[in-house]
Write a protein that holds these residues in place. Structure first.
Motif, PDB file in Angstrom:
ATOM      1  N   ARG A 127     -26.692   7.505  32.576  1.00  0.00           N
ATOM      2  CA  ARG A 127     -25.792   5.957  31.381  1.00  0.00           C
ATOM      3  C   ARG A 127     -25.170   5.720  32.975  1.00  0.00           C
ATOM      4  NH1 ARG A 127     -27.511  10.608  29.969  1.00  0.00           N
ATOM      5  NH2 ARG A 127     -25.287  11.672  30.400  1.00  0.00           N
ATOM      6  N   THR A 215     -19.629   3.639  32.710  1.00  0.00           N
ATOM      7  CA  THR A 215     -20.572   4.435  31.647  1.00  0.00           C
ATOM      8  C   THR A 215     -21.221   3.782  30.193  1.00  0.00           C
ATOM      9  OG1 THR A 215     -21.855   6.592  30.782  1.00  0.00           O
ATOM     10  CG2 THR A 215     -19.486   6.298  31.041  1.00  0.00           C
ATOM     11  N   ILE A 217     -21.239   4.842  27.437  1.00  0.00           N
ATOM     12  CA  ILE A 217     -21.332   5.927  27.198  1.00  0.00           C
ATOM     13  C   ILE A 217     -19.870   5.285  25.874  1.00  0.00           C
ATOM     14  CG2 ILE A 217     -20.157   8.582  26.094  1.00  0.00           C
ATOM     15  CD1 ILE A 217     -22.037   9.195  28.185  1.00  0.00           C
ATOM     16  N   CYS A 228     -18.152   8.574  21.295  1.00  0.00           N
ATOM     17  CA  CYS A 228     -18.526  10.404  21.833  1.00  0.00           C
ATOM     18  C   CYS A 228     -16.943  11.260  21.968  1.00  0.00           C
ATOM     19  CB  CYS A 228     -18.522   9.921  23.666  1.00  0.00           C
ATOM     20  SG  CYS A 228     -19.243  11.569  24.205  1.00  0.00           S
ATOM     21  N   CYS A 234     -25.743  15.712  27.408  1.00  0.00           N
ATOM     22  CA  CYS A 234     -26.518  14.300  27.294  1.00  0.00           C
ATOM     23  C   CYS A 234     -27.986  14.596  27.272  1.00  0.00           C
ATOM     24  CB  CYS A 234     -25.929  13.409  27.800  1.00  0.00           C
ATOM     25  SG  CYS A 234     -23.685  13.274  27.671  1.00  0.00           S
ATOM     26  N   CYS A 238     -29.017  12.382  22.086  1.00  0.00           N
ATOM     27  CA  CYS A 238     -27.069  12.931  21.200  1.00  0.00           C
ATOM     28  C   CYS A 238     -27.906  11.985  20.154  1.00  0.00           C
ATOM     29  CB  CYS A 238     -26.584  11.005  21.791  1.00  0.00           C
ATOM     30  SG  CYS A 238     -25.258  10.997  21.783  1.00  0.00           S
ATOM     31  N   SER A 242     -24.164   8.337  20.479  1.00  0.00           N
ATOM     32  CA  SER A 242     -22.738   7.870  21.439  1.00  0.00           C
ATOM     33  C   SER A 242     -22.800   6.717  22.950  1.00  0.00           C
ATOM     34  CB  SER A 242     -21.427   8.454  21.281  1.00  0.00           C
ATOM     35  OG  SER A 242     -21.450   9.134  20.339  1.00  0.00           O
ATOM     36  N   TYR A 243     -24.223   7.021  23.736  1.00  0.00           N
ATOM     37  CA  TYR A 243     -25.150   7.070  24.983  1.00  0.00           C
ATOM     38  C   TYR A 243     -25.820   5.996  24.239  1.00  0.00           C
ATOM     39  CZ  TYR A 243     -28.984   9.883  24.942  1.00  0.00           C
ATOM     40  OH  TYR A 243     -29.938  10.653  25.101  1.00  0.00           O
ATOM     41  N   ASN A 364     -19.318  12.707  32.733  1.00  0.00           N
ATOM     42  CA  ASN A 364     -18.765  11.179  33.397  1.00  0.00           C
ATOM     43  C   ASN A 364     -18.124  11.605  34.630  1.00  0.00           C
ATOM     44  OD1 ASN A 364     -19.086   8.777  34.366  1.00  0.00           O
ATOM     45  ND2 ASN A 364     -16.631   7.571  33.254  1.00  0.00           N
TER      46      ASN A 364
END
Length: 567
Positions: A127, A215, A217, A228, A234, A238, A242-243, A364
């Motif tokens: 991501r 990212t 997300i 998120c 992840c 998910c 959220s991503y 992240n």
């Protein structure tokens, strides 16, 4: 998703457009083509993913059959270097290497990680989403490497905006020429070790910048998807969406138009080419479940099967005219394969901050954009590398590497260990014609389609960046007061970065490239290739955002050409 085999468009199995692959670029092609009014068939080689059944990200380890360890069946069907990637939660998302074999020369190991299911690798991707700049697009021309990119940043900038606005990218604006800022959602927070490192770098290394990763997300609710909640795992899927993935974003958008037909278990054998019209007229498919051969037809075809698979499909579509693969009059199909070299950098203990702990599992890390060969020329290599990584405290798992036994030892692990910081490099790989994929003449996959033979290795420029990344990572850690600094010293195999690209590069000249500036095959006007195949150089940034932007751009061009009667 609509799983019907067919829709009514006049003739049986006939559509306006066919998209091969349902991953990051296939999903975007489906969204753009359907929203522009085209009845579109998406062909996916693997199964449908049902989140309520297949996502088990919140199932704790003690409730898993093998307590989080992989079933031995996974090890039986995957290559050795892949075994550190899959676990009991996500092993089902990775392709069986026995059914889908590939070969390599004995001295050139390659790791090809694939996801054959609806959504493809967008279900498991990292991501990280970074724009390219003209430093990247002009690099080949200035350095005399390979061929020139037929586009520049201004050509793709509005499409970066368009894609970011839809998928949602969180990040921090930094105003750097080598890493253009985007349309960002609020950035995730750095922890105390990362803030300390950021401030040291700003003070002592003015050519370098530490920022939070950019990212895909969500940090706030966006386009019907939920922010998120930082649960962390992840790679298992998910459930909150959220991503970004094509499964939860672009494909549902395409479905909402009523013009999408999704067909899973559809292994593409080859494309059908009409020598009189000089057009692709359809796609030959082997049903993965029944082994039945089916043909589907369309006015335009978007090939989004992934860099190596798309090249394989074109090679398997050879004709008397294109004896080395369809649309391959240049001879460049399958060549110029690139990836990012990983495995360099350094890590160390950051003293202090013992009164602080990090809550949640932020999905992240940090990013240090490329700083080599931006203003000053390095004497040993061209291009450069970026760093990903971050800071964190050791948890109870450190006990596996510590001496000790008994109750006191166990109680000591209840408190977190020291803060550590790690820099992990992603280095640019230069285009080279001998890094390539060919059809294997002796091996076929489970559907009788010739397997691929991949030949790729790191060369001198990549090795020089690897050595330099160790030095620069260590010097930043030392400047920050880190202790027990350890160099990262295990280079990734080609392919292990999962950023394969370049097998059908674009370019100005049909004699030296497969595609034009619109991702359109020079030799076949109604064929577009928009996955990583089109890349002319690799940069050092994660490439998926560029794939998405170029796909949306190509779809816009293709539909306009169709309306003009050019396709």
């Amino acid at each position: 998703m609509n799983m019907t085999t067919n829709i009514q468009t006049g003739n049986t199995n006939t559509y306006d457009a066919i998209v091969i692959g349902s991953g990051i670029t296939g999903g975007w092609a489906a969204k753009e083509l359907t929203e522009k009014g085209l009845q579109t068939l998406v062909l996916e080689a693997g199964q449908t993913i049902v989140p309520e059944r297949d996502y088990v990200e919140h199932v704790p380890v003690w409730q898993m059959k093998f307590r989080g360890m992989r079933d031995r069946k996974y090890d039986d069907v995957h290559r050795e270097r892949q075994k550190h990637i899959g676990d009991e939660w996500n092993a089902k998302f990775f392709v069986d290497d026995l059914e889908n074999p590939y070969t390599t020369p004995p001295d050139q190991p390659y790791l090809f990680l694939r996801g054959r299911h609806v959504g493809g690798r967008s279900v498991m991707w990292g991501r990280q989403s970074y724009r390219w700049s003209d430093i990247d697009f002009e690099g080949n021309l200035k350095d005399g490497v390979a061929v020139d990119w037929p586009i520049r940043y201004k050509d793709i900038e509005p499409w970066y905006d368009y894609v970011e606005d839809f998928i949602g990218v969180s990040g921090q604006a930094e105003n750097l020429p080598q890493l253009p800022d985007g349309k960002f959602l609020p950035p995730m927070e750095l922890n105390c070790a990362e803030i300390h490192m950021r401030d040291v770098i700003a003070q002592k290394f003015p050519d370098r910048r530490l920022t939070i990763g950019r990212t895909a997300i969500l940090t706030k609710d966006h386009r019907g998807r939920t922010a998120c909640h930082q649960c962390g795992p992840c790679a298992r899927g998910c459930i909150t969406r959220s991503y970004f993935s094509s499964l939860h974003s672009t494909l549902p958008a395409a479905e909402a138009t009523g013009k999408l037909t999704m067909r899973p278990f559809s292994v593409v054998h080859s494309l059908i080419f009409d020598t009189k019209t000089r057009r692709v007229t359809g796609v030959r498919v082997i049903d993965a479940q029944t082994r039945q051969t089916i043909e589907f037809h369309a006015k335009v075809v978007f090939l989004c099967a992934s860099t190596l698979e798309s090249a394989r499909i074109l090679m398997n579509s050879k004709t008397p005219e294109f004896s080395n693969g369809l649309a391959n009059s240049s001879g460049q199909l399958g060549r110029n394969l690139m990836d990012h070299m990983m495995g360099s950098g350094a890590s160390g203990i950051i003293p202090g901050h013992e009164d602080r702990v990090q809550l949640g599992n932020r999905p992240n890390g940090i990013y240090v954009p490329r700083f080599r060969n931006i203003k000053d020329k390095h004497p040993k290599f061209i291009r450069g590398y970026g760093f990903q990584g971050g800071g964190g405290r050791d948890d109870w798992g450190r006990g596996s590497e510590m001496p000790g036994f008994g109750a006191d030892f166990k109680h000591s692990l209840r408190q977190p260990g020291p803060w550590r910081f790690s820099f992990a490099s992603f280095a640019e790989c230069l285009s080279h014609p001998d890094n390539r994929m060919e059809l294997d003449k002796t091996k076929v996959d489970a559907w009788g389609i010739p397997a691929m033979r991949i030949s790729a290795k790191w060369r001198s420029n990549e090795w020089e960046t690897f050595k330099d990344a160790q030095v620069t990572a260590a010097e930043m850690l030392e400047a920050a007061g880190a202790k027990e600094i350890t160099l990262r010293n295990s280079p990734s195999a080609p392919g292990e970065g999962i950023h394969e690209m370049g097998s059908a590069r674009m370019g100005h000249d049909p004699k030296t490239s497969v595609l034009n500036r619109w991702n359109q095959a020079h030799d076949v006007k109604n064929l577009f290739v928009t996955d990583g195949s089109f890349m002319v150089s690799s940069g050092c940034q994660n490439p998926s955002l560029t794939y998405m932007a170029m796909t949306a751009r190509a779809c816009d061009y293709a539909v306009k050409q169709m309306k003009l009667g050019e396709i």
